[in-house]
Design a protein around this motif. Structure first.
Motif, PDB file in Angstrom:
ATOM      1  N   PHE A 198       8.136  -8.201   0.098  1.00 39.40           N
ATOM      2  CA  PHE A 198       6.864  -7.620   0.502  1.00 39.40           C
ATOM      3  C   PHE A 198       5.990  -7.580  -0.743  1.00 39.40           C
ATOM      4  N   TRP A 233       4.448  -2.243  13.704  1.00 35.43           N
ATOM      5  CA  TRP A 233       4.283  -2.787  12.352  1.00 35.43           C
ATOM      6  C   TRP A 233       4.989  -1.890  11.331  1.00 35.43           C
ATOM      7  N   LEU A 234       4.805  -0.581  11.497  1.00 36.20           N
ATOM      8  CA  LEU A 234       5.418   0.371  10.562  1.00 36.20           C
ATOM      9  C   LEU A 234       6.935   0.435  10.742  1.00 36.20           C
ATOM     10  N   PRO A 292      -1.972  -6.186  -0.773  1.00 36.38           N
ATOM     11  CA  PRO A 292      -2.358  -7.119   0.288  1.00 36.38           C
ATOM     12  C   PRO A 292      -2.715  -8.481  -0.318  1.00 36.38           C
ATOM     13  N   ARG A 323       5.572   5.992   2.184  1.00 36.70           N
ATOM     14  CA  ARG A 323       6.098   4.749   1.597  1.00 36.70           C
ATOM     15  C   ARG A 323       5.952   3.597   2.593  1.00 36.70           C
ATOM     16  N   THR A 324       6.288   3.877   3.846  1.00 35.64           N
ATOM     17  CA  THR A 324       6.167   2.843   4.880  1.00 35.64           C
ATOM     18  C   THR A 324       4.716   2.391   5.004  1.00 35.64           C
ATOM     19  N   ILE A 325       3.823   3.364   5.098  1.00 37.41           N
ATOM     20  CA  ILE A 325       2.404   3.050   5.303  1.00 37.41           C
ATOM     21  C   ILE A 325       1.830   2.263   4.124  1.00 37.41           C
ATOM     22  N   PHE A 326       2.143   2.693   2.911  1.00 30.06           N
ATOM     23  CA  PHE A 326       1.519   2.061   1.744  1.00 30.06           C
ATOM     24  C   PHE A 326       2.168   0.724   1.376  1.00 30.06           C
ATOM     25  N   SER A 327       3.385   0.481   1.833  1.00 28.60           N
ATOM     26  CA  SER A 327       4.036  -0.783   1.465  1.00 28.60           C
ATOM     27  C   SER A 327       4.069  -1.787   2.624  1.00 28.60           C
ATOM     28  N   ARG A 328       3.459  -1.424   3.745  1.00 29.46           N
ATOM     29  CA  ARG A 328       3.354  -2.365   4.868  1.00 29.46           C
ATOM     30  C   ARG A 328       2.423  -3.524   4.476  1.00 29.46           C
ATOM     31  N   ARG A 360       8.399  -2.552   9.142  1.00 22.16           N
ATOM     32  CA  ARG A 360       8.432  -2.445   7.672  1.00 22.16           C
ATOM     33  C   ARG A 360       9.646  -1.650   7.205  1.00 22.16           C
ATOM     34  N   ALA A 361       9.901  -0.535   7.882  1.00 18.34           N
ATOM     35  CA  ALA A 361      11.042   0.298   7.482  1.00 18.34           C
ATOM     36  C   ALA A 361      12.366  -0.433   7.705  1.00 18.34           C
TER      37      ALA A 361
END
Lengths: 259, 259
Positions: free
Chosen positions: B197, B152-153, B201, B24-29, B156-157
């Protein structure tokens, strides 16, 4: 400004358990060299991990990366031979005592890992002018490294170790993989399940280098700009102390919530 | 080989809920440029995010990074002026139609974000010979980028957006921050809580570039090595389809477990 009694991040931040999961991944990720198991990686798992890599940020949304998946013994042996040669050259660059210690380290698991993965950067992916890359040409390499780090973290969460082999001559590696001139091999990775993830980085555990205190690496407003009284430094020292104790405690109450 | 009916990763992998949190973190960053809020970032939160950066992998455990925290209006205005100049130079590099579209994009939130952060690489951090850096000198830059991506990750979290400003002249930036010759500014980041967010992108949403299909970026054994029938490609297509539907579904059953 809206009136709110909650922290400003309440709507967008993840739960304590979710944040703790991310920090757990980050703090327990290791560069694996000696602990690979030969078990194959299921395609759905490897596919997910590659998808995580593909969702890295990239300059101008350029997505400059390719993923060369190497599973065959022949290609691995060819790369292993390049590593052996480069590693001997490397050992000779250290003075005697350090060279002896260097030669005792196992620095690559090329033949042990079931999958090797070369992550490359195609400098021509998006044409001659790329948004965000007009002033710093290396930004496409940096994007590719972001993909490596996403993959590394996703792999860790899946129980898969990654070892980055950087002791390779770039020209020789490019020839071995048939890369054209406009493609740079950014990372050559060994990928596989492991017998364990070490508690600490191997080079730290073996006394090669020490972990630096983060608070000494923080500056304010400019290089060497130091405000010793800045409360951020105290917060960093506290976070470091909590991490030394238990990495699930870095997010307060994280440990209790995730059990 | 031990006898086990479980997946080989069972002992080391995280729970479905934990893995889902990471994905979730990776895909919504997102790379944030327009959605910054002025709310200050609490020191304990910023400290945690910096600690995540500091636990990136680094070549030879070199930890070549420093973190210059910029909160003052004067320094931000100085950097904003450098950005404005570089951005105008950049716009002129595109042909007319593309340049018009380029000028409509907001590409930096230097003055909007409460914190700016320059992450640098000190090439001399660990002396002249560094384990793993004997053959590829850029590996210390790559390590620094891994720190950027960890940060960055983690941000985001925590509900914090990051925008990487790469449209800056490196010499001018070094002068503005007083960096010595042996230190490279790898990333200049805008850091702050956000109003939202974005789902996708921004450069994708605005039609600047398209997301590439991951399966077309995968090769086998060597450059252009393509096995159309490799089951990994089908697995990747399935993962992409699940992600397009719902990013919590990328780990099977992830959605149900995390609610």
């Amino acid at each position: 400004m809206q009136d709110t009694s909650k922290s400003p991040d309440a709507a967008m931040a993840f739960s304590t358990a979710e944040r703790t999961s991310l920090y757990r991944t980050i703090f327990s990720r290791r560069d694996v060299r000696s602990q690979f198991r030969p078990d194959p990686i299921p395609d759905d798992v490897l596919g997910r991990v590659l998808l995580a890599a593909h969702h890295a940020p990239s300059v101008g949304f350029m997505q400059p990366w390719n993923f060369i998946v190497i599973r065959g013994e022949a290609k691995k042996r060819q790369i292993q031979a390049l590593f052996t040669e480069a590693n001997e050259e490397a050992a000779r660059q250290f003075d005697d005592e350090r060279a002896a210690a260097y030669r005792k380290l196992k620095l690559a698991g090329i033949l042990d890992a079931p999958v090797n993965l070369c992550i490359t950067c195609n400098h021509d992916r998006a044409g001659p002018v790329v948004l965000g890359r007009t002033h710093v040409k290396e930004t496409d390499l940096y994007s590719t490294v972001c993909a490596v780090q996403n993959l590394w973290l996703a792999a860790r969460a899946e129980g898969i170790g990654i070892g980055w082999v950087s002791i390779l001559d770039t020209s020789a590696l490019k020839a071995a993989l048939g890369l054209p001139d406009h493609v740079t091999p950014v990372a050559y990775l060994c990928v596989g399940y492991v017998t364990e993830f070490l508690d600490r980085p191997e080079l730290q555990a073996k006394g090669w280098e020490k972990r630096l205190p983060l608070d000494e690496l923080i500056m304010f407003e400019q290089w060497q700009g130091n405000k010793e009284g800045d409360p951020l430094l105290e917060a960093v020292r506290e976070a470091q102390a909590r991490l030394a104790e238990d990495y699930l405690a870095v997010v307060p109450d994280g440990k209790t919530e995730t059990g």
